[in-house]
Structures are given as C-alpha cells and as structure tokens.
Design an enzyme around this catalytic site. Structure first.
Site, PDB file in Angstrom:
ATOM      1  N   GLY A  45       0.850  -1.182   0.000  1.00 23.00           N
ATOM      2  CA  GLY A  45       0.000   0.000   0.000  1.00 23.00           C
ATOM      3  C   GLY A  45       0.887   1.233   0.000  1.00 23.00           C
ATOM      4  N   GLN A  50       3.039   9.992   1.299  1.00 18.18           N
ATOM      5  CA  GLN A  50       4.326   9.313   1.432  1.00 18.18           C
ATOM      6  C   GLN A  50       5.275   9.611   0.280  1.00 18.18           C
ATOM      7  OE1 GLN A  50       2.361   5.299   2.233  1.00 18.18           O
ATOM      8  NE2 GLN A  50       4.176   5.180   3.541  1.00 18.18           N
ATOM      9  N   CYS A 105       5.399   0.082   7.837  1.00 22.30           N
ATOM     10  CA  CYS A 105       5.087   1.214   6.965  1.00 22.30           C
ATOM     11  C   CYS A 105       6.355   1.601   6.208  1.00 22.30           C
ATOM     12  CB  CYS A 105       4.611   2.385   7.829  1.00 22.30           C
ATOM     13  SG  CYS A 105       4.201   3.850   6.869  1.00 22.30           S
ATOM     14  N   LEU A 106       6.227   1.853   4.911  1.00 16.94           N
ATOM     15  CA  LEU A 106       7.397   2.211   4.112  1.00 16.94           C
ATOM     16  C   LEU A 106       8.061   3.494   4.610  1.00 16.94           C
ATOM     17  CD1 LEU A 106       6.154   1.386   0.482  1.00 16.94           C
ATOM     18  CD2 LEU A 106       7.627   0.002   1.959  1.00 16.94           C
ATOM     19  N   HIS A 147      -4.919   1.295   7.258  1.00 17.69           N
ATOM     20  CA  HIS A 147      -3.560   1.833   7.403  1.00 17.69           C
ATOM     21  C   HIS A 147      -3.318   2.962   6.386  1.00 17.69           C
ATOM     22  CE1 HIS A 147       0.910   1.379   8.125  1.00 17.69           C
ATOM     23  NE2 HIS A 147       0.880   2.072   6.990  1.00 17.69           N
ATOM     24  N   GLU A 148      -3.677   2.717   5.129  1.00 17.08           N
ATOM     25  CA  GLU A 148      -3.448   3.740   4.095  1.00 17.08           C
ATOM     26  C   GLU A 148      -4.367   4.947   4.296  1.00 17.08           C
ATOM     27  OE1 GLU A 148      -0.814   3.503   2.428  1.00 17.08           O
ATOM     28  OE2 GLU A 148      -0.502   1.454   3.087  1.00 17.08           O
ATOM     29  N   HIS A 151      -3.055   7.460   6.590  1.00 17.26           N
ATOM     30  CA  HIS A 151      -2.051   8.353   5.991  1.00 17.26           C
ATOM     31  C   HIS A 151      -2.683   9.622   5.421  1.00 17.26           C
ATOM     32  CE1 HIS A 151       1.797   6.353   6.290  1.00 17.26           C
ATOM     33  NE2 HIS A 151       1.338   5.217   5.790  1.00 17.26           N
TER      34      HIS A 151
HETATM   35 NI    NI Z   1       2.207   3.309   5.896  1.00 20.52          NI
END
Ligand code: NI
Length: 196
Positions: A45, A50, A105-106, A147-148, A151
């Site tokens: 995701g 991000q 998370c990236l 989760h996304e 963001h």
């Molecule tokens: Ni994330």
C-alpha cells in the site's frame, strides 16, 4: 518514475490531505508512478503523502499475499484480486471486534508493531474514472485500507500504540527522521544532515 519515500518526521505525513478533482494534472501518470514506487519498495500500500503530495489518494496491491501459506484459502482468493486505487476516500463506518495485526510502513523502515483495529469498514471513494463507489471490506483487506486511509488523515500506525510502546520506539523514530537507518529503497529524510 520512482519517487523517494518520505520518512517519519516529515510534516507532510501529519497533514490532513485534500480531495482532488477529476482534472488534477497528470493524475494517470501520478498513479502509475505510485505503483512503480510501491513495487520498488516491495510495499502493499502507498498513500500520496508518502511521496510528498498532500492529496486524498492511496493505492493498494495485496496480490502478493496470494501465495502466503499463513492465510486461509478464502483470504488468499480475496487478496489475489485486491489491487485498487482510492481517490477522495471517506470511511463511513468501522465496526466489529478489534483484532491485532503486525503492521509496518514504508515511511517507518525497520519498525513493526502489533496494532488493534476494527474488523470491518464501509468506505466511499472514487475510482480512476471518478466513478463513486461504496464498498464493505473486512479482515486483511480492511486492515490494509485502514492503514493507508490513516495516511491521508495525517495518522501513522505508531500513533495507535500504547504510551509505553511509543516511548520504547521514540529513539528509533528519531533515527529514521535523521536518515540513520537502512532501507533498501530510496527515501527522503526530513532531518538528514546532507543529501543522500
Ligand atoms: Ni504506511
């Protein structure tokens, strides 16, 4: 084009992102680039903040879970087709029992923690043709969306941890902001001393 992924500590990750209109410039190319960026980082995701864009856009592709032996047959089937773009999403309702899943998370490399979230969501969003949808997701699919979705509201998974857990990872998060961490994809660190 692969974007650098914005690391923990950058203010863009804390902004409530804005809706976009159908004439948003180069939207198709942007979405393609987001997929390319996500795949290059082996993510499932990615949300626009991000990559430094404060707009209500996120993508998911959970199809790699198709081969995950830890999942049920039903989940594998479902996730094998779970590749989507969410534009101007609004979660209408979250319900069901909270369950725990180990999230990462990236933007926060090398940190994984157990997070509790409700099992089922109803979400309204626009697809890439700006057609409106309202759908229900549960289990892992809901989890990835939650989760996304966080963001685009300026929330990170670490915000859901207990005060104790937050204290335990505080140093690590500061190191990430400073770029004192190794990720095997390109990142942009808000507090890095020099360009890397
Ligand atoms: Ni994330």
């Amino acid at each position: 084009m692969i974007y650098p992924i914005v690391a923990y500590g950058d203010p863009v990750l804390r902004k409530k992102a804005q809706d976009i209109k159908a004439d948003y410039p180069n939207l198709t190319a942007l979405i393609d680039d987001m997929f390319e960026t996500m795949y290059a980082a082996s993510g499932i995701g990615l949300a626009a903040p991000q990559i430094g864009k404060s707009i209500r856009l996120f993508i998911v592709d959970a199809t790699p879970f198709e081969d995950d032996e830890d999942l049920s047959e039903a989940d594998r089937m479902l996730l094998s087709q779970f590749k989507k773009v969410f534009i101007n999403a609004q979660i209408v309702q979250e319900r069901g029992d909270e369950w725990v899943f180990n999230e990462g998370c990236l933007s926060i490399p090398d940190v994984r923690e157990d997070v509790f979230r409700k099992d089922e969501i109803t979400i309204k969003y626009w697809d890439t043709d700006f057609k409106e949808h309202e759908e229900v997701f549960s289990g892992i699919a809901a989890r990835i969306i939650q989760h996304e979705y966080d963001h685009i509201d300026g929330i990170l998974f670490t915000d859901h941890l207990s005060a104790l857990k937050k204290r335990m990872i505080k140093g690590k998060l500061t190191q990430i902001s400073k770029g004192l961490v190794r990720a095997d994809y390109r990142m942009k660190y808000p507090l890095a001393k020099k360009k890397r």
